[in-house]
Motif scaffolding. Structure first.
Motif, short mmCIF file in Angstrom:
data_model
loop_
_atom_site.label_atom_id
_atom_site.label_comp_id
_atom_site.label_asym_id
_atom_site.label_seq_id
_atom_site.Cartn_x
_atom_site.Cartn_y
_atom_site.Cartn_z
N ASN A 116 0.83 -1.22 0.00
CA ASN A 116 0.00 0.00 0.00
C ASN A 116 0.86 1.26 0.00
O ASN A 116 0.49 2.28 -0.59
N LYS A 117 2.01 1.20 0.65
CA LYS A 117 2.94 2.34 0.61
C LYS A 117 3.51 2.50 -0.80
O LYS A 117 3.65 3.63 -1.30
N MET A 118 3.80 1.37 -1.45
CA MET A 118 4.41 1.38 -2.78
C MET A 118 3.45 1.94 -3.83
O MET A 118 3.87 2.63 -4.76
N PRO A 121 1.50 6.45 -4.84
CA PRO A 121 1.58 7.44 -5.93
C PRO A 121 0.62 7.17 -7.08
O PRO A 121 0.35 8.05 -7.89
N TYR A 122 0.12 5.93 -7.17
CA TYR A 122 -0.82 5.57 -8.24
C TYR A 122 -2.28 5.76 -7.80
O TYR A 122 -3.20 5.43 -8.55
N HIS A 123 -2.46 6.29 -6.58
CA HIS A 123 -3.81 6.51 -6.03
C HIS A 123 -4.60 5.19 -5.98
O HIS A 123 -5.81 5.16 -6.25
N LEU A 135 -8.03 -4.69 -5.05
CA LEU A 135 -7.30 -3.47 -5.38
C LEU A 135 -8.28 -2.41 -5.84
O LEU A 135 -8.99 -2.58 -6.84
N ILE A 136 -8.32 -1.30 -5.12
CA ILE A 136 -9.27 -0.22 -5.40
C ILE A 136 -8.55 0.92 -6.12
O ILE A 136 -7.47 1.35 -5.70
N GLY A 137 -9.16 1.41 -7.22
CA GLY A 137 -8.58 2.56 -7.92
C GLY A 137 -8.96 2.58 -9.39
O GLY A 137 -9.66 1.68 -9.88
N GLU A 138 -8.49 3.61 -10.09
CA GLU A 138 -8.80 3.77 -11.51
C GLU A 138 -8.06 2.73 -12.35
O GLU A 138 -6.91 2.37 -12.06
N GLU A 139 -8.72 2.28 -13.43
CA GLU A 139 -8.12 1.26 -14.29
C GLU A 139 -6.83 1.76 -14.94
O GLU A 139 -5.86 1.02 -15.06
N LYS A 142 -4.05 1.32 -12.67
CA LYS A 142 -3.65 -0.09 -12.57
C LYS A 142 -2.77 -0.48 -13.75
O LYS A 142 -1.82 -1.25 -13.61
N ARG A 143 -3.09 0.07 -14.94
CA ARG A 143 -2.27 -0.19 -16.12
C ARG A 143 -0.86 0.37 -15.92
O ARG A 143 0.13 -0.28 -16.26
N ARG A 144 -0.79 1.59 -15.39
CA ARG A 144 0.51 2.20 -15.14
C ARG A 144 1.31 1.36 -14.16
O ARG A 144 2.52 1.15 -14.34
N LEU A 145 0.64 0.87 -13.13
CA LEU A 145 1.30 0.07 -12.11
C LEU A 145 1.82 -1.25 -12.70
O LEU A 145 2.95 -1.66 -12.41
N MET A 146 1.02 -1.90 -13.55
CA MET A 146 1.43 -3.16 -14.15
C MET A 146 2.68 -2.96 -15.02
O MET A 146 3.63 -3.75 -14.96
#
Length: 456
Positions: A116-118, A121-123, A135-139, A142-146
């Motif tokens: 969750n700390k990591m 920045p991706y909200h 995992l809660i947040g904008e799709e 999630k793409r950026r994170l992947m």
């Protein structure tokens, strides 16, 4: 879990000395399969560890589990947890996740705090409700994170010259590099270090494959290829390899190699092969197949791969892979196990792609072939990660004697760590062909150009 029940559970698994399904264990102990999962997680907090797989559960030593597990480091575990949560939008059962990673629930809960700390920045945020993680947040986040997770798996060693040499100790890769550079200079051509390593890997694999009587045979017409510096250089390289290693490049092998060398940014020439012109040289079936495969990767893993150079090389590779599979030709990859161990997420992408090819083409793809797909995927992410740190540049310079080559080599030597030349053009009228350029360096005047430029 009471001590007597815990001991009975361990003794039962020890007596079986094999995999036991959750259903059989539940029937024996007269509990639910969910309770069995809880037993396993509680016991895994102690000295003895119960391994799990699709076959069920088995008692093993903690050392054995660590040796077999790709995700022993905390950061690797967190990446895998995040990847699984991105893919499972409906959420994941924490006990199932524990089974997959050989971890106790408490260990996963600790990893989630760090995760969750990591991802802050991706909200994004991981919610834990009852036994479910989601995992809660904008799709788009999630793409950026992947993309970040997979790109972080690569390193400068992924496709280094040293890595290529270590993989193929029977070939003098460093000497071969000098010879290839000499041929490129002879034809006033240039490649950067990244592309050179990629090219050398391809050449060594090709030579090794031909030596083992696994030549590619397609209906190829060399007359379709324009006679230009790229074709001349490719033919001279093929001649060199034939003389050095006592092999023969048939027409199909030469055709493939010329196409590879002519892909958009392999040789920095605006007339080079691009994804839009690829179907003039390769059966449209393979171009469409590559597009479908990358679309499925996007749908499954939220990763969009848009890159001309990658697409050309990927399509050529897929075409040849299918040929080898249909003709039962074996291609060995000495780095297969290292790829699986060191780059598990990239290897997973390669497995997904190979499974899709098997379904679409009704063929069987062997493990070594999957590793070569992983090379392409890993190289793409390595390059993408490195470009973020650099100024992406185009050079405009007339091809007058060796002036262009001298300019490029000088820029490369002086600004190697901060500048990436991905295009070389003959005049400013070709600027419209450029994409994603940060800077233009030109020996000619430029008018009405929005991109920052330097006149030399």
């Amino acid at each position: 879990m009471k001590n007597d029940r815990r001991e009975a559970f361990i003794q039962y698994l020890a007596s079986k000395n094999d995999w036991c399904t959750a259903t059989n264990l539940a029937n024996y102990f007269k509990v639910s399969t969910r309770t069995i999962r809880k037993y396993v997680n509680e016991i895994n907090e102690d000295q003895l560890v119960i391994a799990s797989s699709s076959q069920g559960y088995r008692l093993v030593s903690r050392e054995k589990v660590k040796a077999d597990n790709h995700y022993t480091s905390p950061i690797n575990r967190i990446k895998v947890i995040l990847k699984e949560l991105i893919l499972h939008t409906e959420g994941l059962n924490i006990f199932d996740l524990g089974d997959k990673l050989f971890l106790s629930v408490s260990s996963i809960e600790h990893d989630i705090v760090q995760a969750n700390k990591m991802i802050k920045p991706y909200h994004l945020k991981i919610r834990h409700k009852k036994d479910t993680l989601i995992l809660i947040g904008e799709e788009r986040e999630k793409r950026r994170l992947m993309s970040f997770i997979i790109s972080q798996e690569t390193s400068e060693e992924f496709l280094s010259l040293k890595a290529v040499q270590n993989a193929f100790p029977n070939y003098d890769v460093f000497t071969l590099k000098d010879e290839i550079v000499s041929i490129l200079e002879e034809f006033n051509l240039y490649v950067n270090d990244y592309i050179m390593n990629n090219l050398l890997l391809h050449l060594v694999i090709t030579v090794d494959r031909i030596k083992n009587n696994n030549s590619v045979i397609h209906s190829s017409d060399l007359n379709k290829l324009k006679r230009n510096p790229e074709t001349e250089a490719a033919n001279k390289m093929a001649d060199l390899l034939e003389d050095q290693y006592g092999i023969s490049f048939n027409e199909s092998e030469r055709y493939n190699f010329i196409l590879l060398l002519s892909s958009k940014t392999t040789l920095l020439n605006y007339q080079s092969l691009t994804s839009s012109s690829l179907n003039h040289y390769v059966d449209e079936h393979y171009v469409n197949l590559s597009q479908k495969l990358l679309k499925k990767v996007h749908e499954r893993y939220f990763i969009e791969i848009i890159d001309d150079e990658f697409f050309v090389k990927f399509t050529l590779h897929i075409r040849n892979l299918i040929f080898r599979a249909k003709n039962e030709q074996m291609v060995k990859n000495p780095l297969t196990y290292k790829l699986k161990d060191s780059y598990p997420l990239i290897y997973e992408l390669a497995v997904f792609i190979s499974n899709q090819i098997q379904l679409m083409e009704n063929i069987h793809i062997k493990e070594d072939e999957i590793s070569y797909i992983a090379f392409h995927i890993g190289s793409y992410f390595e390059r993408k990660k490195n470009l973020v740190k650099k100024i992406v540049c185009a050079v405009i310079c007339p091809n007058y004697y060796d002036m262009r080559l001298q300019l490029i080599q000088k820029l490369e030597r002086k600004f190697h760590d901060s500048l990436e030349i991905i295009k070389v053009l003959s005049d400013s009228s070709e600027i419209a062909l450029l994409e994603q350029i940060d800077l233009i360096i030109s020996t000619l005047p430029i008018k009405d150009e929005q991109t920052p430029f330097i006149r030399t």
